[in-house]
Structures are given as C-alpha cells and as structure tokens.
Design an enzyme around this catalytic site. Structure first.
Site, PDB file in Angstrom:
ATOM      1  N   GLY A 160      -9.727 -16.620  43.170  1.00 47.57           N
ATOM      2  CA  GLY A 160      -9.793 -15.268  42.626  1.00 47.57           C
ATOM      3  C   GLY A 160      -9.211 -14.245  43.588  1.00 47.57           C
ATOM      4  O   GLY A 160      -8.587 -14.588  44.588  1.00 47.57           O
ATOM      5  N   GLY A 161      -9.450 -12.959  43.271  1.00 48.92           N
ATOM      6  CA  GLY A 161      -8.928 -11.883  44.104  1.00 48.92           C
ATOM      7  C   GLY A 161      -8.432 -10.708  43.286  1.00 48.92           C
ATOM      8  O   GLY A 161      -7.531  -9.983  43.721  1.00 48.92           O
ATOM      9  N   ALA A 162      -9.029 -10.493  42.086  1.00 50.73           N
ATOM     10  CA  ALA A 162      -8.706  -9.342  41.245  1.00 50.73           C
ATOM     11  C   ALA A 162      -7.222  -9.250  40.918  1.00 50.73           C
ATOM     12  O   ALA A 162      -6.700  -8.156  40.708  1.00 50.73           O
ATOM     13  CB  ALA A 162      -9.186  -8.041  41.901  1.00 50.73           C
ATOM     14  N   GLN A 231     -11.827 -19.491  39.797  1.00 49.86           N
ATOM     15  CA  GLN A 231     -12.934 -18.588  40.117  1.00 49.86           C
ATOM     16  C   GLN A 231     -12.496 -17.141  39.933  1.00 49.86           C
ATOM     17  O   GLN A 231     -11.435 -16.743  40.414  1.00 49.86           O
ATOM     18  CB  GLN A 231     -13.403 -18.826  41.562  1.00 49.86           C
ATOM     19  N   SER A 232     -13.279 -16.352  39.192  1.00 55.04           N
ATOM     20  CA  SER A 232     -13.014 -14.931  38.975  1.00 55.04           C
ATOM     21  C   SER A 232     -11.642 -14.741  38.313  1.00 55.04           C
ATOM     22  O   SER A 232     -11.383 -15.312  37.264  1.00 55.04           O
ATOM     23  CB  SER A 232     -13.125 -14.174  40.300  1.00 55.04           C
ATOM     24  N   ALA A 233     -10.755 -13.969  38.944  1.00 51.76           N
ATOM     25  CA  ALA A 233      -9.410 -13.805  38.380  1.00 51.76           C
ATOM     26  C   ALA A 233      -8.702 -15.154  38.282  1.00 51.76           C
ATOM     27  O   ALA A 233      -7.899 -15.388  37.369  1.00 51.76           O
ATOM     28  CB  ALA A 233      -8.592 -12.845  39.238  1.00 51.76           C
ATOM     29  N   ASP A 334     -24.031 -10.510  37.526  1.00 50.94           N
ATOM     30  CA  ASP A 334     -22.639 -10.266  37.905  1.00 50.94           C
ATOM     31  C   ASP A 334     -22.192  -8.940  37.301  1.00 50.94           C
ATOM     32  O   ASP A 334     -22.125  -8.793  36.075  1.00 50.94           O
ATOM     33  CB  ASP A 334     -21.761 -11.405  37.381  1.00 50.94           C
ATOM     34  N   HIS A 366     -21.648 -11.812  41.414  1.00 47.94           N
ATOM     35  CA  HIS A 366     -20.284 -12.331  41.331  1.00 47.94           C
ATOM     36  C   HIS A 366     -19.932 -13.204  42.535  1.00 47.94           C
ATOM     37  O   HIS A 366     -19.192 -14.177  42.402  1.00 47.94           O
ATOM     38  CB  HIS A 366     -19.300 -11.160  41.241  1.00 47.94           C
TER      39      HIS A 366
END
Length: 425
Positions: A160-162, A231-233, A334, A366
């Site tokens: 991830g990392g937006a 994960q995430s983004a 989250d 999150h």
C-alpha cells in the site's frame, strides 16, 4: 635447490609446447593451487596469491560501487518525485498536521523499524531489486525461506501507500514473517503518482505477477502454488489487476504472459474497492478530490477501476467465474478505508458467483493488521489465517504439522499503544 627445481617444473609445459588446462574444472583447480602456493622469495607463488586477492578486492569494490550507484539513482528519483508531489499537494494546515503525526508515529515504532531495516539490507534471505520490467520502478524483492529442500509456496505481494508513497520495502516485515513459515514472498514495486497513474500501477502489478508466475521456480518457488496479496492501496491495485486480467481472458483472446488459473487465491487486506464512495471520504482526510481524480485518471475512470462496480457489471459475469478464491481482511476501527468497503465487496462477489470469505477484526485500525500486530510479536491472527490457507492447499504439508516459530516482540507495548493514538492513517 628446491626453489630451482620448482621453477624448472613450472617452466616444463611451455618448453614442451603443451597448452595450459582449458576446462573449467582444470582452471578452477589451477586457481586453487595458485592460491595455496607458498609465498617463496622471488618465486611465482607470492605473485599468484597477490593476483587472486587483488581480483577478489576488485570484484567486491565493483559490487559495492554498483550498490551505491543504484541507491543514488533511487534516491534521486524519489527526491524528484517528492518535489513534484509537493507541488500538487501544496502546503496547508491539514498536511502539516498529518506530517507531524506521521513523524511521531514513526518515532514510536522506530525500535521495530530499525530491526526490520537491518534484516532487509543484511539478511542473506533477502534478494533485493530483481528486475521484472523496463520501467524504473519495475523491481521486486524476494524473501526466501532458509529451508530450500523443496519448492515453496509463493506470495506475490502488492504494498500500500495511498497510491503515492508505495514502495516494495514496506513489505519487509510481512516477507520476514512468511519466510519464517516456509513461504517465499515476492514484494512487487510499481510506479506511484505522479510518476504514473492507476493504469500504470495496474500494468506494473500485472507485469510483476507475470514475472513471478514464469520465473519463480528458479528461486525455489512452486509455480503451481502462487497467491496474490494486497494491502490498502495495494489491495485495490491487485484486485483491479485480477479483474482486468479475468475480463481479458473471458474475451476473444489474451496475449498476456500470465493467467488467472496460475493463482490459487487472493488476499485483500484493508482495501478500498468502490472508488465512487471513497472520493469524498479521502477528500475529508486530506487526499483532496483533485489529486485523487488525477491519480485515477479522471472521474470518468472511477467505475473502470472500482472492483466492486466491475463485479456487479452483467457483462463481466463470465470474468467473475474465472476468479480464484478471495479472502478479505479488515479492521472495524479502520478510519482510513472503512471496513464497509470489504463488506460490500464480499457481498457483491458472493451474489455474482465468486468464492469469497470475509474476516473482520474488532477494534483494529488500518495499520494494526499490517504493522502494530506483527511488531507486537506472539500470535498474529491475520498471518495465521493466510498461512493456514496456503499450507492446507498442499496435500503433503498442513499448517498443523509445521513448527511455527513464535515471533518475538520488536516494540514495547506502551509505544505501540501511543503509536495507535497518534497514527495519521
């Protein structure tokens, strides 16, 4: 007298016209003999040893220079992209507050980060920056189990990392934990914004997956047991990659270098799957609408890169049937990406014929699932779920028969609690 006889014996082949050994084995034997020759005054032994040592020194120096050059190139690239990004974001109260919170969060987790960074750069289990494509960020890191007696199951991980600060190194802790459990991990890097937009990210992820599918056997991985994790983004990018590939394969033809059938399952951790619902949510949290739409290639592309919308599309019904098993994980506390995203995606998958499971973790944020819990040591419920699924797919090995190491704590509990309070995520 002994020295004189040795010199005559060494000169004899050239006097008789015989050629020196040319086979690799003979060359290796000659090199070893030369290295072990005594340092005789005025003889060839001392010179030979100095040549061997000098050659090794040159090789090490060349390798060190390559590492320094590569680090300098990556530092320059990241610095230039950061400056470009700052021009997009501007400087405002909300970003300053988020940056200060991030600094405090990082400081509190620093004892664990230092140990993970040391492992990343100095462990013999880590093979860094393997090239999988032509773009500057087309690199991946491999975390290889110490036991190499048989081919290992493989996790292809998209971090991830937006969509802005993603980096393959963020997967070091996950890579370490899974490698300890006999699973080979490939952490795929990809272009971030503004170096690339979502289409570029999906393209990079697809190329990385293709490399893993087609080359992982040479690193000790089992090409018949490959799992995709995001994960995430990274969960969003991986899900988009999966669905776009399935749509290609369900069409008239596909010329790509990998197939959905090569993946055993997909694990999505804290992902966002409906961008139409997330635009306003991200805007309130500091990822402003104009920037987010730039990342996603405009408002007209939001549906194209929303996995939930794609699954509901009647035209994609045949593509959904090609998907592997899907496991979704989310914390109920989250605030970066609400757990409702995974719940809605799970419902859409089930309603349209896909095999899916949903795991909700009460009170988890999150970053709890991906950072604080692994740094805490001991039992990690999310990791255990992933490992159990992977090892139960192997008829010869099950998770119950493996000697699972107990992870040691990397950060004191009070620092983890404080980090959770100041986390900007």
């Amino acid at each position: 007298m002994q020295v004189e006889l040795a010199d005559r014996a060494a000169a004899r082949p050239s006097e008789t016209g015989e050629a020196p050994p040319s086979s690799p084995a003979a060359a290796a034997a000659a090199s070893a003999a030369a290295e072990d020759a005594p340092l005789l005054p005025g003889g060839g032994g001392g010179v030979r040893r100095r040549v061997v040592v000098s050659e090794r020194f040159r090789q090490r120096s060349g390798s060190f220079r390559r590492e320094v050059r590569r680090a300098a190139e990556e530092t320059y690239l990241l610095t230039r992209l950061t400056l470009i990004l700052l021009r997009y974001l501007g400087i405002g109260y909300r970003w300053i507050r988020q940056f200060l919170a991030l600094c405090c969060y990082t400081f509190l987790l620093m004892p664990g980060f230092i140990q993970v960074v040391y492992y990343y750069f100095f462990s013999s289990q880590v093979c860094r920056s393997v090239v999988y494509g032509e773009q500057p960020r087309n690199r991946l890191d491999l975390y290889i189990p110490t036991d190499r007696t048989a081919l290992k199951p493989v996790v292809a991980f998209v971090t991830g990392g937006a969509w802005i600060i993603g980096y393959k190194g963020w997967g070091a802790l996950l890579g370490r934990r899974l490698a300890e459990r006999g699973i080979l991990v490939a952490c795929i890097d990809y272009r971030n914004f503004p170096q690339g937009t979502i289409g570029d990210m999906v393209e990079d992820a697809s190329q990385g997956i293709a490399f893993v599918c087609n080359n992982i056997a040479s690193y000790g991985g089992d090409p018949e047991r490959i799992y995709l994790v995001g994960q995430s983004a990274g969960a969003h990018i991986a899900a988009c990659t999966l669905l776009h590939q399935a749509i290609k394969e369900s069409g008239e033809g596909d010329a790509s270098t990998w197939s959905i059938a090569q993946l055993k399952a997909y694990f999505g951790i804290s992902g966002g799957y409906n961008l139409l619902n997330l635009v306003d949510h991200f805007h309130k949290r500091g990822l402003y609408r104009s920037i987010f739409l730039s990342i996603m290639e405009g408002e007209e592309s939001l549906q194209k890169f929303s996995p939930l919308v794609m699954v509901k599309d009647p035209a994609a019904r045949s593509a959904v049937s090609l998907l592997p098993r899907i496991f979704l994980f989310h914390g109920t506390s989250d605030y970066s990406i609400p757990s409702a995203e995974s719940e809605a995606f799970f419902d859409a998958l089930q309603q349209n014929g896909a095999k899916a499971d949903l795991f909700l973790y009460d009170g988890k944020t999150h970053t709890d699932l991906f950072l604080q819990d692994p740094l805490r040591g001991g039992r990690d419920k999310l990791l255990e779920e992933i490992v159990t699924v992977i090892h139960n797919d192997n008829p010869d090995t099950s998770a119950q028969h493996l000697a699972v190491p107990v992870a040691r704590r990397l950060v004191p509990e009070f620092m983890l609690m404080l980090a959770g309070r100041v986390s900007p995520f």
